[in-house]
Design a protein around this motif. Structure first.
Motif, short mmCIF file in Angstrom:
data_model
loop_
_atom_site.label_atom_id
_atom_site.label_comp_id
_atom_site.label_asym_id
_atom_site.label_seq_id
_atom_site.Cartn_x
_atom_site.Cartn_y
_atom_site.Cartn_z
N ALA A 3 38.85 -3.37 1.20
CA ALA A 3 39.39 -3.85 2.48
C ALA A 3 39.18 -2.82 3.59
O ALA A 3 38.83 -3.17 4.73
CB ALA A 3 40.88 -4.16 2.32
N LYS A 4 39.39 -1.55 3.27
CA LYS A 4 39.23 -0.51 4.29
C LYS A 4 37.77 -0.37 4.70
O LYS A 4 37.46 -0.18 5.89
CB LYS A 4 39.77 0.83 3.75
N LEU A 5 36.85 -0.47 3.74
CA LEU A 5 35.42 -0.38 4.07
C LEU A 5 34.99 -1.55 4.95
O LEU A 5 34.19 -1.37 5.88
CB LEU A 5 34.58 -0.35 2.79
N CYS A 6 35.52 -2.73 4.67
CA CYS A 6 35.20 -3.90 5.51
C CYS A 6 35.75 -3.71 6.93
O CYS A 6 35.12 -4.12 7.91
CB CYS A 6 35.79 -5.17 4.90
N LEU A 7 36.90 -3.06 7.02
CA LEU A 7 37.49 -2.79 8.33
C LEU A 7 36.63 -1.79 9.12
O LEU A 7 36.47 -1.93 10.33
CB LEU A 7 38.91 -2.23 8.15
N VAL A 8 36.05 -0.83 8.40
CA VAL A 8 35.15 0.13 9.04
C VAL A 8 33.98 -0.59 9.70
O VAL A 8 33.53 -0.22 10.79
CB VAL A 8 34.64 1.17 8.01
N LEU A 9 33.48 -1.64 9.04
CA LEU A 9 32.35 -2.39 9.58
C LEU A 9 32.72 -3.15 10.85
O LEU A 9 31.85 -3.46 11.67
CB LEU A 9 31.81 -3.37 8.53
N GLN A 10 34.00 -3.44 11.02
CA GLN A 10 34.42 -4.29 12.14
C GLN A 10 34.82 -3.51 13.38
O GLN A 10 34.67 -4.01 14.50
CB GLN A 10 35.60 -5.17 11.70
N VAL A 11 35.34 -2.30 13.21
CA VAL A 11 35.84 -1.54 14.36
C VAL A 11 34.71 -0.76 15.01
O VAL A 11 33.64 -0.55 14.41
CB VAL A 11 36.96 -0.56 13.93
N ASN A 12 34.96 -0.32 16.23
CA ASN A 12 33.99 0.52 16.92
C ASN A 12 33.97 1.90 16.27
O ASN A 12 35.01 2.51 16.04
CB ASN A 12 34.37 0.67 18.40
N GLY A 13 32.81 2.38 15.96
CA GLY A 13 32.70 3.69 15.30
C GLY A 13 31.24 4.09 15.15
O GLY A 13 30.33 3.39 15.60
N ALA A 14 31.04 5.21 14.49
CA ALA A 14 29.69 5.73 14.31
C ALA A 14 28.87 4.82 13.40
O ALA A 14 29.37 4.33 12.39
CB ALA A 14 29.75 7.15 13.74
N SER A 15 27.61 4.63 13.76
CA SER A 15 26.75 3.73 12.99
C SER A 15 26.49 4.29 11.59
O SER A 15 26.38 3.52 10.62
CB SER A 15 25.43 3.52 13.72
N LYS A 16 26.42 5.64 11.47
CA LYS A 16 26.16 6.23 10.16
C LYS A 16 27.31 5.95 9.20
O LYS A 16 27.09 5.72 8.01
CB LYS A 16 25.93 7.74 10.30
N THR A 17 28.53 6.00 9.71
CA THR A 17 29.69 5.71 8.87
C THR A 17 29.64 4.26 8.40
O THR A 17 29.91 3.96 7.23
CB THR A 17 31.00 5.95 9.65
N LYS A 18 29.28 3.37 9.30
CA LYS A 18 29.18 1.95 8.94
C LYS A 18 28.08 1.72 7.90
O LYS A 18 28.24 0.91 6.98
CB LYS A 18 28.91 1.11 10.19
N GLU A 19 26.98 2.43 8.05
CA GLU A 19 25.88 2.29 7.09
C GLU A 19 26.31 2.70 5.69
O GLU A 19 25.96 2.04 4.70
CB GLU A 19 24.69 3.14 7.55
N LYS A 20 27.08 3.78 5.61
CA LYS A 20 27.55 4.25 4.29
C LYS A 20 28.56 3.28 3.70
O LYS A 20 28.55 3.02 2.50
CB LYS A 20 28.14 5.66 4.42
N ALA A 21 29.43 2.76 4.54
CA ALA A 21 30.41 1.78 4.07
C ALA A 21 29.69 0.52 3.55
O ALA A 21 30.03 -0.01 2.49
CB ALA A 21 31.38 1.42 5.19
N LYS A 22 28.69 0.07 4.30
CA LYS A 22 27.93 -1.11 3.91
C LYS A 22 27.17 -0.86 2.61
O LYS A 22 27.08 -1.74 1.74
CB LYS A 22 26.97 -1.50 5.03
N GLU A 23 26.62 0.36 2.46
CA GLU A 23 25.88 0.70 1.25
C GLU A 23 26.76 0.61 0.01
O GLU A 23 26.34 0.08 -1.02
CB GLU A 23 25.31 2.12 1.38
N LEU A 24 27.99 1.13 0.12
CA LEU A 24 28.90 1.08 -1.03
C LEU A 24 29.33 -0.35 -1.33
O LEU A 24 29.40 -0.76 -2.51
CB LEU A 24 30.13 1.96 -0.76
N LEU A 25 29.58 -1.14 -0.30
CA LEU A 25 29.97 -2.53 -0.51
C LEU A 25 28.84 -3.33 -1.16
O LEU A 25 29.06 -4.14 -2.06
CB LEU A 25 30.37 -3.17 0.82
N LYS A 26 27.61 -3.09 -0.70
CA LYS A 26 26.47 -3.79 -1.29
C LYS A 26 26.25 -3.38 -2.74
O LYS A 26 25.89 -4.21 -3.58
CB LYS A 26 25.20 -3.47 -0.49
N LEU A 27 26.50 -2.12 -3.02
CA LEU A 27 26.24 -1.57 -4.35
C LEU A 27 27.06 -2.28 -5.42
O LEU A 27 26.59 -2.50 -6.55
CB LEU A 27 26.56 -0.06 -4.34
#
Length: 412
Positions: A367-391
């Motif tokens: 849930a927290k990783l999905c929230l990271v994807l939705q809020v304004n923030g650094a693109s690198k952080t979002k990429e890492k969150a997305k990578e873990l969710l996809k994994l």
């Protein structure tokens, strides 16, 4: 002072815009108030004239006696308007006086104590005195006292002497050049070993000052010196963190770990010293998170240590580790969030087991990783969150946070 009185503009310091109490001339020819220009040059660590922008190659400040007397006369003439006469400043200490003080202190322990008391008084007067003490070799003198009294003698008769020398050495705010000289054993003293011993066996105040000094010294160390640090350094730094003897000491210890962990086998030394468990416990303490810099550095260290297998194993051995790191995401700063996501990605990529992935789902990591994807923030952080969710999308498919497209596009 009456507002109708016009102050001659050349009486005002170009920095503070107040009447100068101790006007001094710098090498560019401009006059400033001593206190203001000392703060500019020494505390601010700048080397240019504020007015002309020319480099100040010589930090010696020449008293402008003529201007001071003019200011004093003007103050006296306007005393009836409430203008107070500025006092005649005390002359700065001279290098020869300091050198004699150090030389005489070698005669006995009692004279050495008196010497340190006099040095304390001199240090407290102004920044110019600090530079004079440095030029006279006081930092090396103090380091010798610390080295000669730090360990085998058990801090019995020499405890107060070591405490005073440590305190003075810290408050001198010595230059990088002098710190490098101390680190390079110019006088045959291993200053890192001495400070480490004091961190282990010293009293409260000594341990704090030793930690603060070690931070300053290691900041100017070269990579080889950092890579060859003994395991005892890591053990005592972590112990300072665990004991929480003061906020300053805790911050300094964390700074040290951020500085030394990236090099060589230092990650392994830090893990063996129990760093991860202590940092997790610190992050669980709400008082530690009142200032964001502490948790930020803690997350940086966890990220560094989780880049090695031993670090990831120790991290997962702590029952609260996943929950603590997950909780800090989006609650401290962008830096802390980025490092926290990197930590979770490290363990999620290399240590994934059905039990761990289930725990991460239950603790709200998905849930927290999905929230990271939705809020304004650094693109690198979002990429890492997305990578873990996809994994692990297939394993976490029951989470309402994951979209169907993500689950179908990245089958496990």
């Amino acid at each position: 002072m009456d507002e109708e009185i016009e102050i001659p503009p050349f009486f005002l310091c170009p920095i503070s815009l107040e009447i100068m109490k101790d006007p001094v001339i710098v090498s560019s020819g401009i006059t400033y108030d001593r206190d203001s220009i000392e703060k500019w040059l020494f505390s601010g660590k700048k080397n240019s004239c504020p007015v002309t922008k020319q480099d100040i190659t010589d930090a010696d400040l020449t008293p402008n006696h003529t201007l001071r007397r003019l200011i004093q006369s003007w103050c006296t003439l306007n005393a009836s308007y409430g203008v107070e006469r500025i006092p005649t400043p005390r002359p700065p200490i001279c290098k020869s006086e300091i050198e004699k003080l150090i030389k005489d202190s070698a005669s006995s322990h009692q004279i050495q104590v008196k010497c340190l008391k006099r040095l304390r008084q001199i240090v407290s007067e102004n920044a110019t005195n600090k530079r004079c003490l440095e030029a006279a070799g006081v930092p090396e003198f103090l380091a010798t006292i610390v080295s000669n009294n730090d360990s085998e003698k058990g801090f019995d008769s020499s405890r107060s002497l070591t405490d005073e020398a440590l305190s003075l050495l810290y408050h001198l705010e010595t230059s990088e050049t002098v710190l490098k000289n101390l680190l390079n054993n110019k006088n045959g003293n291993d200053v890192v070993k001495s400070l480490t011993n004091i961190m282990q066996r010293g009293v409260y105040e000594s341990r704090a000052y030793a930690t603060l000094l070690l931070k300053n010294i290691l900041e100017v160390a070269d990579p080889m010196q950092i890579m060859t640090l003994k395991p005892a350094v890591f053990t005592e730094v972590v112990q300072i963190l665990d004991d929480r003897i003061s906020r300053k000491a805790t911050t300094a210890a964390m700074h040290i770990l951020v500085n030394i962990c990236p090099w060589g086998r230092n990650r392994h030394k830090a893990v063996e010293a129990g760093t991860i468990s202590v940092i997790i416990e610190l992050l669980m303490d709400e008082s530690f998170s009142t200032e964001k810099r502490g948790p930020e550095m803690a997350m940086v260290v966890l990220d560094l240590l989780c880049q090695c297998a031993e670090g990831r194993a120790e991290f997962l051995n702590h029952g609260a580790a996943i929950a603590v790191v997950c909780k800090k995401i989006l609650r401290i700063s962008q830096t802390a969030s980025d490092r926290a996501v990197r930590v979770l990605l490290s363990v999620g990529r290399f240590c994934a087991t059905p039990a761990l992935l289930h725990e991460m789902l239950q603790l709200g990591v998905v849930a927290k990783l999905c929230l990271v994807l939705q809020v304004n923030g650094a693109s690198k952080t979002k990429e890492k969150a997305k990578e873990l969710l996809k994994l692990h999308a297939r394993v976490w498919k029951d989470s309402p946070c994951l979209t169907r497209n993500m689950i179908l596009a990245y089958p496990s």
